[in-house]
Design a protein around this motif. Structure first.
Motif, PDB file in Angstrom:
ATOM      1  N   TYR A 155       0.714  -1.143   0.127  1.00 59.18           N
ATOM      2  CA  TYR A 155       0.000  -0.041   0.047  1.00 59.18           C
ATOM      3  C   TYR A 155       0.960   1.455  -0.105  1.00 59.18           C
ATOM      4  N   GLN A 156       0.444   2.181  -0.482  1.00 53.71           N
ATOM      5  CA  GLN A 156       1.249   3.450  -0.686  1.00 53.71           C
ATOM      6  C   GLN A 156       1.097   4.329   0.710  1.00 53.71           C
ATOM      7  N   GLN A 157       0.349   3.952   1.754  1.00 58.39           N
ATOM      8  CA  GLN A 157       0.228   4.653   3.062  1.00 58.39           C
ATOM      9  C   GLN A 157       1.072   4.102   3.863  1.00 58.39           C
ATOM     10  N   PRO A 158       1.837   4.963   4.886  1.00 58.89           N
ATOM     11  CA  PRO A 158       2.787   4.515   5.965  1.00 58.89           C
ATOM     12  C   PRO A 158       2.086   3.644   6.649  1.00 58.89           C
ATOM     13  N   HIS A 159       3.107   2.820   7.550  1.00 62.19           N
ATOM     14  CA  HIS A 159       2.421   2.003   8.577  1.00 62.19           C
ATOM     15  C   HIS A 159       1.945   2.647   9.656  1.00 62.19           C
ATOM     16  N   GLY A 160       0.693   2.313  10.165  1.00 63.34           N
ATOM     17  CA  GLY A 160      -0.167   3.082  11.036  1.00 63.34           C
ATOM     18  C   GLY A 160      -1.370   3.588  10.548  1.00 63.34           C
ATOM     19  N   GLU A 161      -1.123   3.512   8.976  1.00 61.20           N
ATOM     20  CA  GLU A 161      -2.376   4.005   8.214  1.00 61.20           C
ATOM     21  C   GLU A 161      -2.969   2.965   7.641  1.00 61.20           C
ATOM     22  N   VAL A 162      -2.401   1.919   7.862  1.00 58.45           N
ATOM     23  CA  VAL A 162      -2.799   0.480   6.921  1.00 58.45           C
ATOM     24  C   VAL A 162      -3.168  -0.469   8.120  1.00 58.45           C
ATOM     25  N   GLU A 163      -4.265  -1.050   8.343  1.00 62.71           N
ATOM     26  CA  GLU A 163      -4.563  -2.074   9.328  1.00 62.71           C
ATOM     27  C   GLU A 163      -4.824  -3.443   8.955  1.00 62.71           C
ATOM     28  N   PHE A 164      -4.233  -4.322   9.472  1.00 60.17           N
ATOM     29  CA  PHE A 164      -4.653  -5.850   9.029  1.00 60.17           C
ATOM     30  C   PHE A 164      -5.907  -6.096   9.548  1.00 60.17           C
ATOM     31  N   GLY A 165      -6.877  -6.720   8.824  1.00 57.05           N
ATOM     32  CA  GLY A 165      -8.392  -7.089   9.342  1.00 57.05           C
ATOM     33  C   GLY A 165      -9.131  -7.370   8.073  1.00 57.05           C
ATOM     34  N   PRO A 166     -10.402  -7.284   8.373  1.00 52.57           N
ATOM     35  CA  PRO A 166     -11.389  -7.926   7.187  1.00 52.57           C
ATOM     36  C   PRO A 166     -11.459  -6.965   6.285  1.00 52.57           C
TER      37      PRO A 166
END
Length: 633
Positions: free
Chosen positions: A546-557
């Motif tokens: 993803y283009q977003q940094p870590h913290g703005e992408v969450e592993f989930g459904p």
């Protein structure tokens, strides 16, 4: 490493559970084998290691020596090879015991006193890491073989070398299930001198410059031996030469030149000592040059410094030869497509050159890996037999490029100092061509497994046909800063990297539509070609960045199912296929990824096969339709 998905593992996770041919593997060579590898050098051992991951295939490797190699001829390990070791799980281990090259010193005659040598310049070895994040190292070939042997022994097929068997000859019987009849001779033990036969579907000749496998299929070395000889010695010595622990190119005014290579362990070093021109009628008599003569020559070149050899671990004399075999398999030129190849040759069996560019072992290993994963796919029913035609066409070009480079480098090394117009010529050539000897200039042309460059503008940093150049990213599930390409292990799988458009997980986007198609469409290669009753990612390892940094992408459904496959008998989620950018190096910027996203398809041996947009689903489907066999799930 990933493990526990088949249940708790309390022992060494590198030792995989035996399966298929690895269960009760016979100690003696069977009468019928799928693949017979001849020779346990670098090409043979990497081929064996890769095929050991295919336990449904009966692979055996024979070696005329009675036991493991104790001291090898090759020692230079280029960055591409260390990258390959990473795929086989031992880059860290072998690097820890190796000598690391960080710079190369160039010595030339002192302008004020030409009878003395002086340091003229020092070139850094990839100082910025732009060529590779992996180091350039020196380690004995014997240790490289040990690591591959351990990998093969611990893999599901439990593959090990059958020592004490030499190749005598072969005959091909078209139409038979096991068409290659190989005659072998015992070289040790109770059966020494006795011959035996084994029938194989395919034979891979990794038996060196004097290859009998090459001769048995009528292939010819094209090229000649030059009229220049070198003495090579691995020694412990007392010396006042200040750069004895630095790689050096040393040129004297009258005594010729030396290529000096420090070895692993902090004390041993290798010297390639120029023995000068060889008369055309010498008839290889120069090979009788004694160690004492070579040491005296080295002292002449090193003047005013001295070298007192205390112990010699290995010594040889060789004449530079530049040869490429006319073809790397048994199908005559012009008859490709009329029948499939059955016998292949690799490494020194099909290309020879000087040792001073440090390419022999490195290129040979890429030969072995190239043919091994292809044999694995064909014999497993994953790919059509036509895939095997690509081995010779791909690797012969690589070999010729190597010969051309080595001819120029070895000529410069042998050139008298006074003949250089510029004293920096040798150093400049070394710096200018650094990417080639590092192993990163291979560029495969369009074929059934390499697409066109039509969409190259979508990912300029991942050239089609060249190896996938890794970059740092952040793994979403745990926040770890990792190299994306370092997780492409030698497991025989294709890699598909989806670089997202600007949308976030859960938002309608090009990525979400692409991911749903790949997961559920009957035209999807994952749906169409993944073997029945296998994990979703058993053939295709699909990852998203993803283009977003870590913290703005969450592993989930909200993460598409193709990036969170259920694996193993308990169908637990694999969390390690979802990544975000590392703001410090932003992979979209460093690798020229279009902000509307891109798809990068990578072969099992790390080379980029396709660059596509997220909307090019028909083209992605068409590519694999021409590469794989359909196996309904």
């Amino acid at each position: 490493m990933q493990f526990h998905h088949h249940g708790y593992v309390s022992s060494d996770p590198r030792i995989e559970e035996a399966s298929g041919t690895g269960i009760d593997r016979p100690e003696t060579l069977p009468d019928l084998v799928d693949v017979l590898i001849v020779g346990s050098g670098p090409a043979g051992m990497i081929a064996a290691a890769q095929l050991a991951k295919f336990p449904n295939i009966t692979t055996r490797i024979v070696e005329r020596r009675s036991g493991r190699l104790e001291i090898g001829q090759a020692d230079g390990i280029q960055a591409r090879s260390v990258e390959t070791f990473q795929a086989f799980g031992f880059a860290e281990g072998i690097t820890s015991e190796a000598y690391r090259i960080t710079e190369m010193a160039f010595w030339a005659p002192d302008a004020d006193n030409p009878s003395h040598i002086t340091r003229s310049s020092v070139a850094q070895d990839d100082p910025t890491g732009e060529i590779s994040e992996f180091p350039h190292i020196i380690v004995n070939q014997a240790r490289v073989l040990d690591y591959f042997a351990e990998f093969a022994r611990n893999a599901p097929a439990r593959l090990a070398v059958d020592h004490g068997l030499e190749f005598v000859g072969l005959a091909i019987h078209d139409g038979e299930d096991y068409p290659v009849e190989v005659t072998l001779r015992h070289t040790a033990g109770d059966k020494e001198g006795q011959e035996c036969t084994v029938k194989a579907k395919y034979v891979v000749g990794c038996d060196g410059a004097h290859s009998r496998v090459r001769e048995s299929i009528g292939r010819k070395h094209i090229g000649a031996v030059s009229n220049h000889a070198w003495g090579v010695m691995d020694v412990l010595a007392s010396t006042d030469f200040p750069d004895i622990r630095t790689k050096c190119a040393i040129q004297s005014s009258t005594g010729g030149s030396i290529l000096h290579i420090p070895r692993e362990g902090g004390h041993l070093f290798r010297m390639y000592v120029d023995l000068g021109e060889v008369a055309k009628d010498d008839n290889h008599q120069v090979r009788q040059t004694t160690l004492e003569t070579t040491i005296a020559k080295a002292n002449q070149i090193l003047h005013p410094y001295t070298l007192e050899v205390k112990h010699c671990a290995w010594y040889t004399v060789y004449e530079v030869g530049h040869r490429v075999t006319d073809k790397f398999d048994d199908v005559p030129p012009g008859e490709e497509g009329s029948r499939s190849p059955r016998v292949f040759i690799t490494g020194d069996a099909c290309h020879t050159h000087s040792a001073k560019a440090g390419q022999g072992m490195n290129v040979s290993m890429q030969d072995g890996w190239n043919i091994a994963w292809k044999l694995g796919h064909v014999l497993s029913g994953i790919a059509p037999e036509s895939l095997l035609d690509t081995y010779s066409s791909e690797r012969q070009v690589v070999a010729q490029n190597l010969i051309d480079f080595d001819r120029e480098w070895s000529t410069l090394m042998a050139k008298p100092a006074e003949e250089f117009d510029d004293p920096q010529e040798l150093a400049d050539f070394y710096v200018k061509t650094a990417e080639f000897p590092a192993g990163f200039m291979t560029e495969y042309q369009t074929s059934m497994i390499t697409g066109t460059t039509e969409h190259q503008n979508l990912a300029t940093g991942f050239p089609v046909g060249k190896r996938f150049k890794s970059e740092r990213v952040i793994r979403v599930c745990d926040g770890n800063d990792v190299h994306l390409g370092h997780h492409a292990t030698a497991d025989g799988r294709w890699r598909i990297y989806a670089f997202a458009d600007s949308a976030r997980p859960g938002e309608d986007s090009r990525l979400s539509a692409w991911a749903e198609w790949l997961f559920s469409s009957p035209d999807s290669p994952v749906v169409k070609y993944t073997p029945e009753d296998s994990d979703l990612d058993s053939l295709f390892d699909v990852k998203v960045i993803y283009q977003q940094p870590h913290g703005e992408v969450e592993f989930g459904p909200k993460i598409p199912a193709i990036f969170a496959p259920k694996v193993g008998p308990f169908q637990v989620t694999d969390y390690e296929k979802v990544y975000s950018i590392d703001p410090e190096v932003h992979i979209f910027e460093t690798r020229g990824i279009d902000r509307d996203g891109a798809v990068i398809v990578v072969r099992p041996d790390h080379y980029v096969s396709q660059v596509l947009s997220l909307s090019d689903v028909d083209e992605l489907a068409s590519f694999f339709d021409g590469t794989l066999h359909r196996r309904s799930r």
